[in-house]
Design a protein around this motif. Structure first.
Motif, PDB file in Angstrom:
ATOM      1  N   ASP A 185      37.007  26.195  23.782  1.00  0.00           N
ATOM      2  CA  ASP A 185      36.817  27.521  23.304  1.00  0.00           C
ATOM      3  C   ASP A 185      36.833  27.716  22.090  1.00  0.00           C
ATOM      4  O   ASP A 185      36.032  28.633  21.409  1.00  0.00           O
ATOM      5  N   LYS A 186      37.871  27.086  21.433  1.00  0.00           N
ATOM      6  CA  LYS A 186      37.936  27.151  19.878  1.00  0.00           C
ATOM      7  C   LYS A 186      36.707  26.881  19.043  1.00  0.00           C
ATOM      8  O   LYS A 186      36.028  27.517  18.003  1.00  0.00           O
ATOM      9  N   SER A 238      49.450  20.360  21.311  1.00  0.00           N
ATOM     10  CA  SER A 238      50.039  20.610  22.579  1.00  0.00           C
ATOM     11  C   SER A 238      49.134  20.830  23.676  1.00  0.00           C
ATOM     12  O   SER A 238      47.809  20.803  23.578  1.00  0.00           O
ATOM     13  N   ASP A 239      49.458  20.671  24.950  1.00  0.00           N
ATOM     14  CA  ASP A 239      48.495  20.811  26.247  1.00  0.00           C
ATOM     15  C   ASP A 239      47.773  22.097  26.074  1.00  0.00           C
ATOM     16  O   ASP A 239      46.509  22.282  26.408  1.00  0.00           O
ATOM     17  N   ASP A 240      48.523  23.225  25.832  1.00  0.00           N
ATOM     18  CA  ASP A 240      47.776  24.740  25.698  1.00  0.00           C
ATOM     19  C   ASP A 240      46.556  24.427  24.522  1.00  0.00           C
ATOM     20  O   ASP A 240      45.450  24.773  24.718  1.00  0.00           O
ATOM     21  N   GLU A 241      46.955  23.703  23.299  1.00  0.00           N
ATOM     22  CA  GLU A 241      45.950  23.572  22.286  1.00  0.00           C
ATOM     23  C   GLU A 241      44.577  22.826  23.038  1.00  0.00           C
ATOM     24  O   GLU A 241      43.847  23.159  22.543  1.00  0.00           O
ATOM     25  N   LYS A 277      43.864  22.495  26.116  1.00  0.00           N
ATOM     26  CA  LYS A 277      42.859  23.254  26.912  1.00  0.00           C
ATOM     27  C   LYS A 277      42.080  24.222  26.055  1.00  0.00           C
ATOM     28  O   LYS A 277      40.774  24.388  26.780  1.00  0.00           O
ATOM     29  N   GLY A 278      42.438  24.679  24.983  1.00  0.00           N
ATOM     30  CA  GLY A 278      41.785  25.897  24.278  1.00  0.00           C
ATOM     31  C   GLY A 278      40.685  25.176  23.474  1.00  0.00           C
ATOM     32  O   GLY A 278      39.981  26.089  22.763  1.00  0.00           O
TER      33      GLY A 278
END
Length: 499
Positions: free
Chosen positions: A425-426, A416-419, A421-422
């Protein structure tokens, strides 16, 4: 204070060099050579190192990330404009990809090609020098704009982003590597990475079949680079890159560190691979019949638990040849042959995996500032394993990570786009302190320029107006801004000598 800051009277002083080696930026390195040797190899004049200031800036950035469990992220810049704009939008480092340069920008020979490390070793240092000189120029332009009142002092951007560059496999022998590193130092480069690949033999039919050199040769490459840095008094950061995670072959079995990952056949009826291929058998068929494994695995399967435990203890730190000698002396009934799987090029078969990249990285840590396992595509599980094991076993270790392929499809699964984007950081949470997308600049330039060129072709000058003159960023990034600011500096230079 770095070694390049020493006064002329101490520049060739072994005592001053030894004192520099005890500073925080240098004290973790293992050097098999002496300060006296380095002093004797230094030229009499200390010419200074232009890249020491940004290199120390990069060191501090990495140390802060280690301390705060943070990360930083960048991309490979394609050209000068890209490198300068990266500072405008807030990036804190710039990367130069050898693959990107080899396919687009090879001054001198002009022979562009695939990513095979076969371009002159002057190529990437020349690109780095171009970026560094552009940073210096735009810093001066900003200062001139402040002087003229056109730019508020508080809006001045830090142009001197540390430049991290691809040094491939060192481009030859130890002396060739040293000459290349000298060019990088003189260019203003802050960091380079040197890999453990055999240059010029990447097989693009099989992304997981890289050919590695043994651990000792990789160490020699890093030591050659470090010796040149010591001679020049450079604070440049050395990054170890290993391709062990996706390697399929290795050139030598001389090192004990490589023993667990070198494969041999346990089927005495299996012919040598070269003969089998000549007889019409496919390599896949041969591998299926060969029952490949490491020597230690073969011993474990052939002897009692007690005999195997004794074998492990007695052969600790031995290479394959020495371990086989022990097995013969002890009359261990085990058949294992690493010669049979060698193909027409003579390379030994190697089991590439995250465990192999961890082992290689541990062996190289005394000779570098950062560890990096190069991966063809993102694998979150392997990335976590690599970072967590090394962070646990090497306190204060600094780790890098390359994001290659499509981050929107990790291991074939849509993200997903949110994943997406993160993800940075992950990965930073795993323990990766510097991350980069090697070809992102080239890809971004190509995609953006392709649309612009299509609009120009289909709509004539309207394509220019739509994409350029109506752009909300026209005054920030395009030629008119740089043209005016460079013109203003030129006016000041010419005006200063008029009378």
């Amino acid at each position: 204070m770095s070694a390049s800051d020493l006064e002329p009277s101490t520049w060739q002083s072994p005592e001053a060099i030894a004192a520099w080696w005890k500073t925080p930026s240098q004290d973790h390195f293992h050097r098999p050579y002496s300060a006296e040797l380095v002093a004797s190899l230094r030229q009499p004049l200390n010419e200074g190192v232009p890249g020491n200031a940004p290199a120390m800036k990069f060191r501090k950035m990495l140390q802060d990330n280690i301390k705060n469990k943070a990360t930083t992220f960048t991309i490979g810049a394609y050209d000068v404009q890209s490198a300068i704009m990266m500072g405008d939008v807030g990036f804190d480092t710039v990367y130069i990809s050898g693959a990107g340069v080899s396919m687009s920008d090879v001054p001198g020979t002009y022979n562009m090609s695939a990513d095979q490390s076969d371009y002159p070793y002057t190529t990437v240092p020349a690109k780095a020098k171009l970026f560094f000189q552009a940073q210096l120029l735009h810093s001066r332009l900003d200062q001139t704009s402040v002087y003229s009142g056109a730019l508020a002092k508080e809006k001045v951007v830090d142009r001197m982003l540390p430049i991290i560059a691809d040094a491939d496999s060192g481009h030859g022998s130890s002396t060739a590597t040293m000459k290349m590193v000298k060019l990088f130092v003189e260019s203003g480069t802050s960091a380079i990475h040197i890999d453990d690949l055999l240059a010029g033999v990447k097989d693009y039919r099989h992304s997981n079949d890289r050919v590695m050199v043994p651990t000792s040769e990789h160490i020699r490459r890093m030591l050659s680079a470090k010796l040149q840095l010591d001679i020049m008094g450079s604070e440049m950061i050395l990054i170890q890159r290993t391709d062990a995670e996706r390697a399929g072959h290795i050139t030598s079995i001389i090192d004990a560190e490589d023993r667990p990952f070198i494969m041999g056949t346990t089927n005495v009826a299996t012919p040598y691979l070269v003969k089998a291929l000549k007889d019409g058998q496919s390599e896949e068929e041969w591998v299926a019949a060969a029952k490949l494994c490491s020597f230690d695995e073969a011993v474990k399967a052939a002897v009692s638990e007690e005999a195997y435990a004794k074998f492990v203890e007695e052969t600790k730190g031995l290479n394959i040849g020495e371990a086989k000698q022990y097995a013969a002396r002890e009359k261990l009934d085990v058949y294992w042959d690493c010669e049979a799987p060698r193909g027409e090029m003579g390379w030994y078969r190697y089991r590439g995996c995250v465990e192999a990249s961890i082992a290689r990285s541990k062996a190289l840590w005394p000779y570098c500032d950062m560890l990096w396992s190069c991966v063809p595509v993102m694998d979150i599980d392997d990335a976590e394993t690599y970072a967590k094991v090394l962070s646990r076993d090497i306190p204060g270790v600094c780790l890098g990570y390359n994001i290659t392929g499509n981050p929107g499809a990790v291991k074939g699964k849509t993200v997903s786009d949110d994943e997406i984007k993160g993800l940075v950081d992950k990965l930073g949470g795993f323990g990766f302190h510097w991350q980069f997308v090697p070809m992102a600049g080239q890809n971004g330039n190509s995609v953006g320029l392709y649309k612009y060129l299509k609009d120009l072709k289909e709509e004539s000058l309207l394509g220019f107006v739509k994409n350029v003159t109506r752009s909300p960023w026209l005054d920030e990034v395009c030629v008119p801004k740089w043209y005016k600011s460079s013109g203003k500096m030129s006016d000041y230079l010419l005006g200063a000598v008029r009378f």
